[in-house]
Design a protein around this motif. Structure first.
Motif, PDB file in Angstrom:
ATOM      1  N   GLU A  26      33.825  20.016  57.113  1.00  0.00           N
ATOM      2  CA  GLU A  26      33.562  21.386  57.546  1.00  0.00           C
ATOM      3  C   GLU A  26      32.911  21.407  58.938  1.00  0.00           C
ATOM      4  OE1 GLU A  26      31.854  23.801  54.557  1.00  0.00           O
ATOM      5  OE2 GLU A  26      31.673  25.541  55.895  1.00  0.00           O
ATOM      6  N   VAL A  27      31.925  20.511  59.126  1.00  0.00           N
ATOM      7  CA  VAL A  27      31.211  20.500  60.402  1.00  0.00           C
ATOM      8  C   VAL A  27      32.134  20.125  61.556  1.00  0.00           C
ATOM      9  CG1 VAL A  27      29.402  19.309  61.699  1.00  0.00           C
ATOM     10  CG2 VAL A  27      28.965  20.060  59.366  1.00  0.00           C
ATOM     11  N   VAL A  41      33.500  27.557  64.175  1.00  0.00           N
ATOM     12  CA  VAL A  41      32.166  27.994  64.593  1.00  0.00           C
ATOM     13  C   VAL A  41      31.296  26.786  64.906  1.00  0.00           C
ATOM     14  CG1 VAL A  41      30.089  29.236  63.886  1.00  0.00           C
ATOM     15  CG2 VAL A  41      32.341  30.079  63.213  1.00  0.00           C
ATOM     16  N   TYR A  42      31.314  25.809  63.971  1.00  0.00           N
ATOM     17  CA  TYR A  42      30.492  24.616  64.168  1.00  0.00           C
ATOM     18  C   TYR A  42      30.929  23.873  65.420  1.00  0.00           C
ATOM     19  CZ  TYR A  42      29.420  25.636  59.351  1.00  0.00           C
ATOM     20  OH  TYR A  42      29.043  26.272  58.205  1.00  0.00           O
ATOM     21  N   ARG A  43      32.265  23.772  65.584  1.00  0.00           N
ATOM     22  CA  ARG A  43      32.770  23.013  66.715  1.00  0.00           C
ATOM     23  C   ARG A  43      32.371  23.682  68.030  1.00  0.00           C
ATOM     24  NH1 ARG A  43      38.572  20.694  65.887  1.00  0.00           N
ATOM     25  NH2 ARG A  43      39.112  22.832  66.407  1.00  0.00           N
ATOM     26  N   ALA A  44      32.466  25.026  68.049  1.00  0.00           N
ATOM     27  CA  ALA A  44      32.109  25.747  69.277  1.00  0.00           C
ATOM     28  C   ALA A  44      30.638  25.501  69.622  1.00  0.00           C
ATOM     29  CB  ALA A  44      32.366  27.240  69.096  1.00  0.00           C
ATOM     30  N   ILE A  45      29.783  25.530  68.595  1.00  0.00           N
ATOM     31  CA  ILE A  45      28.342  25.354  68.852  1.00  0.00           C
ATOM     32  C   ILE A  45      28.063  23.923  69.304  1.00  0.00           C
ATOM     33  CG2 ILE A  45      26.074  25.310  67.753  1.00  0.00           C
ATOM     34  CD1 ILE A  45      26.981  27.728  66.120  1.00  0.00           C
ATOM     35  N   MET A  62      22.585  26.633  69.782  1.00  0.00           N
ATOM     36  CA  MET A  62      22.960  25.229  69.952  1.00  0.00           C
ATOM     37  C   MET A  62      22.738  24.512  68.617  1.00  0.00           C
ATOM     38  SD  MET A  62      21.822  24.594  73.935  1.00  0.00           S
ATOM     39  CE  MET A  62      21.305  22.930  73.676  1.00  0.00           C
ATOM     40  N   ILE A  63      22.918  23.185  68.618  1.00  0.00           N
ATOM     41  CA  ILE A  63      22.886  22.440  67.341  1.00  0.00           C
ATOM     42  C   ILE A  63      21.608  22.707  66.551  1.00  0.00           C
ATOM     43  CG2 ILE A  63      22.766  20.140  66.308  1.00  0.00           C
ATOM     44  CD1 ILE A  63      24.737  19.141  68.228  1.00  0.00           C
ATOM     45  N   ALA A  64      20.458  22.715  67.251  1.00  0.00           N
ATOM     46  CA  ALA A  64      19.185  22.870  66.546  1.00  0.00           C
ATOM     47  C   ALA A  64      19.111  24.214  65.830  1.00  0.00           C
ATOM     48  CB  ALA A  64      18.020  22.722  67.520  1.00  0.00           C
ATOM     49  N   ASN A  65      19.636  25.272  66.480  1.00  0.00           N
ATOM     50  CA  ASN A  65      19.610  26.594  65.858  1.00  0.00           C
ATOM     51  C   ASN A  65      20.535  26.628  64.644  1.00  0.00           C
ATOM     52  OD1 ASN A  65      19.764  26.772  69.052  1.00  0.00           O
ATOM     53  ND2 ASN A  65      18.163  28.137  68.314  1.00  0.00           N
ATOM     54  N   ILE A  83      25.135  18.309  59.626  1.00  0.00           N
ATOM     55  CA  ILE A  83      25.014  18.678  61.044  1.00  0.00           C
ATOM     56  C   ILE A  83      24.009  17.754  61.725  1.00  0.00           C
ATOM     57  CG2 ILE A  83      24.313  20.498  62.654  1.00  0.00           C
ATOM     58  CD1 ILE A  83      25.171  22.494  60.418  1.00  0.00           C
ATOM     59  N   ALA A  84      22.867  17.512  61.046  1.00  0.00           N
ATOM     60  CA  ALA A  84      21.841  16.646  61.627  1.00  0.00           C
ATOM     61  C   ALA A  84      22.391  15.237  61.860  1.00  0.00           C
ATOM     62  CB  ALA A  84      20.618  16.603  60.720  1.00  0.00           C
TER      63      ALA A  84
END
Lengths: 293, 268
Positions: free
Chosen positions: A62-63, A68-72, A245-248, A266-267
């Motif tokens: 999924e990530v 959405v994940y890829r864009a971020i 960004m990733i952290a958000n 994600i982490a």
């Protein structure tokens, strides 16, 4: 004699291990174990607030495929790489100036001046950029007041460029110090030798100084890149929450949506990206220095 | 010619570095809630408002408890780590030191989230105590780095002399080594304290219902009316950190002078 050495050697190993054990134990319990837990979580099945012990790679799929994940993630990479390039490029001449053109007695004063802003509250510095670049901010109100512009500029706020400027300012001193240290180590007689052999100043710089300082440049690159890709405050304050960004993203998945396995994936992905790029930076450095080194 | 160009560039760069910080006092003393030009007049109201803010004082108390505890614990752990890594060789040294230094190259958000996941899983209530746990983790590498350079510059023969004169390892450490690395210890305490005080992500996610200075400031930024008081606070914080840094620098230099001086003294 040989026996005493070996006995001493063994006791030295034991003393060393005993001495380091409190610090190492702390790191094992509070760093290695939590990181292990995150890796484990990332392989489990999760939903809203529940985790089931079904091992799966679904979180990673999924990530890495979800738009959405890829864009971020791509935005985080773009911002972090731009910040790194900008920061290191503008830092190099400063490090060069302090190392080569400042009297030795005044060097520490210059370094002190450069590092002071870094020690003032990071949050407040980021917020000040919001105030400076904002729609009704310092730049816009100043320019409107003088009459240079008729309506507030919009291309300076709430975009990736504003993120880059803010972060480049926040991490500037980080880039200068390692480059400065590398430049300080260069044997000045090498530069004289280059010029005695008929090289121009520019070519001496290109062929001697720059390659010898590449270690510092790589260190600066990593020191800037790693925290910026995980930055949480700047996207929130400067991006107004519209440029996560990733952290958000991690915060949202871990806490708000409460899907810890997905958040963990994600982490772990972020760690993998950081690790791969770090290794790549170091490899590029090896290539640059050539096989001789 | 080239040097002059570089000097101009360096001065321009310093202006870029300091520009946002110069705005702090300007708007902290400006008589308007809106942070924009033109300036409207001089006031000290924001300092008064900030001073009267009870929640701010509570957040500051929490922060001082966290930073003070963090500085002491991280420096103690740093002494162990630095002494072990500079003086002894033992199996697994690279891996252990690498693990201790790892937080330097991990984005803070990942440290915060992984700690949070574990703390929630074993249901430890979040409080300033859990923030201390996180802050010790991220400041220990700095303590180890600072103290390693202090331990490295020690002359090993001083230690051997103490052994020859009949002192044991503990009394040698207390009487000879500790006084010589004392400046390193003080600068480690100050640096860890400053990092912990300024740290936001761990303090924000691991504090639970408690507020600390950084998360309080962050919360206040959401209310435009509160911003001038926060700029007043920022002005004071800048002053405080400049003073702390100057003290740290003073001790670092004295430390170098001290060990260097002793070395030549020993030979004479």
């Amino acid at each position: 004699m040989a026996k005493t050495t070996s006995v001493l050697g063994r006791s030295e190993a034991r003393s060393g291990l005993m001495l380091i054990s409190p610090t190492a134990l702390y790191a094992v319990l509070l760093l290695a174990a939590p990181l292990g837990t995150v890796v484990l979580y990332s392989l489990l099945t999760g939903g809203r607030g529940v985790i089931t012990w079904d091992f799966t790679l679904a979180n990673y799929i999924e990530v890495w495929t979800g738009p959405v994940y890829r864009a971020i993630m791509l935005r985080s990479l773009l911002v972090a790489l731009s910040v790194t390039v900008v920061t290191v490029a503008i830092a190099y001449p400063i490090a060069y100036f302090v190392s080569f053109h400042v009297q030795p007695s005044k060097k520490s004063l210059w370094l002190f001046l450069i590092t002071i802003p870094f020690w003032t509250s990071y949050l407040i510095r980021v917020f000040l950029w919001k105030v400076i670049l904002g729609y009704n901010g310092v730049i816009n109100s100043g320019l409107l007041g003088i009459g240079i512009i008729d309506e507030p500029l919009t291309w300076i706020n709430y975009n990736v460029g504003a993120l880059v400027v803010t972060l480049a300012h926040a991490y500037a001193p980080f880039a200068i110090l390692p480059i400065f240290v590398a430049l300080e180590k260069i044997d000045r007689s090498l530069l004289e030798a280059g010029q005695d052999l008929g090289e121009s100043r520019l070519r001496t710089f290109w062929r001697v100084t720059l390659p010898l300082s590449m270690g510092g440049v790589i260190a600066a690159t990593l020191i800037v890149f790693i925290p910026t890709i995980g930055d949480y405050v700047t996207p929130d304050l400067i991006g107004g929450g519209k440029l996560p960004m990733i952290a958000n993203l991690m915060e949202v998945q871990m806490l708000k949506i409460n899907n810890k396995p997905l958040g963990s994936a994600i982490a772990v992905s972020a760690m993998v990206i950081v690790a791969i790029l770090s290794v790549a930076f170091v490899m590029v450095n090896r290539r640059f220095l050539g096989p001789a080194k | 010619m080239k040097a002059r160009g570089l000097r101009a560039y360096a001065i321009g760069y310093l202006i870029f570095l300091y520009a946002p910080i110069v705005l702090l006092p300007i708007f902290a003393f400006n008589d308007s809630r809106i942070i924009a030009f033109p300036l409207s007049g001089f006031t000290t109201n924001w300092f008064t408002e900030m001073w009267a803010d009870r929640q701010l004082w509570q957040a500051l108390r929490n922060s001082l408890v966290i930073s003070g505890s963090t500085a002491v614990i991280a420096t103690v752990l740093g002494v162990f780590g630095a002494r072990a890594s500079t003086r002894y060789s033992f199996p697994g040294k690279g891996g252990l030191v690498g693990l201790i230094m790892l937080p330097l190259v991990l984005p803070e958000m990942i440290v915060a989230m992984s700690l949070l996941v574990v703390l929630l899983a074993i249901s430890v209530p979040l409080s300033i105590f859990t923030v201390i746990l996180g802050h010790v983790l991220i400041t220990t590498p700095f303590a180890v780095a600072i103290l390693s350079s202090a331990f490295q510059s020690l002359d090993k023969s001083l230690e051997e002399a103490a052994y020859d004169l009949g002192e044991g390892p503990v009394s040698t450490f207390r009487l000879i080594i500790l006084p010589l690395v004392a400046p390193g210890i003080i600068s480690s305490l100050l640096i860890c304290f400053t990092i912990s005080l300024d740290e936001f992500i761990i303090a924000y996610f691991l504090a639970g219902a408690d507020t600390v200075l950084s998360s309080y400031i962050y919360g206040q930024f959401r209310f435009p009316a509160k911003v001038p008081a926060m700029l007043a606070l920022g002005t004071i914080l800048v002053l405080v950190s400049v003073i702390l840094l100057s003290i740290a620098e003073f001790f670092r230099r004295r430390g170098i002078a001290k060990t260097g001086g002793k070395d030549t003294g020993g030979f004479l």
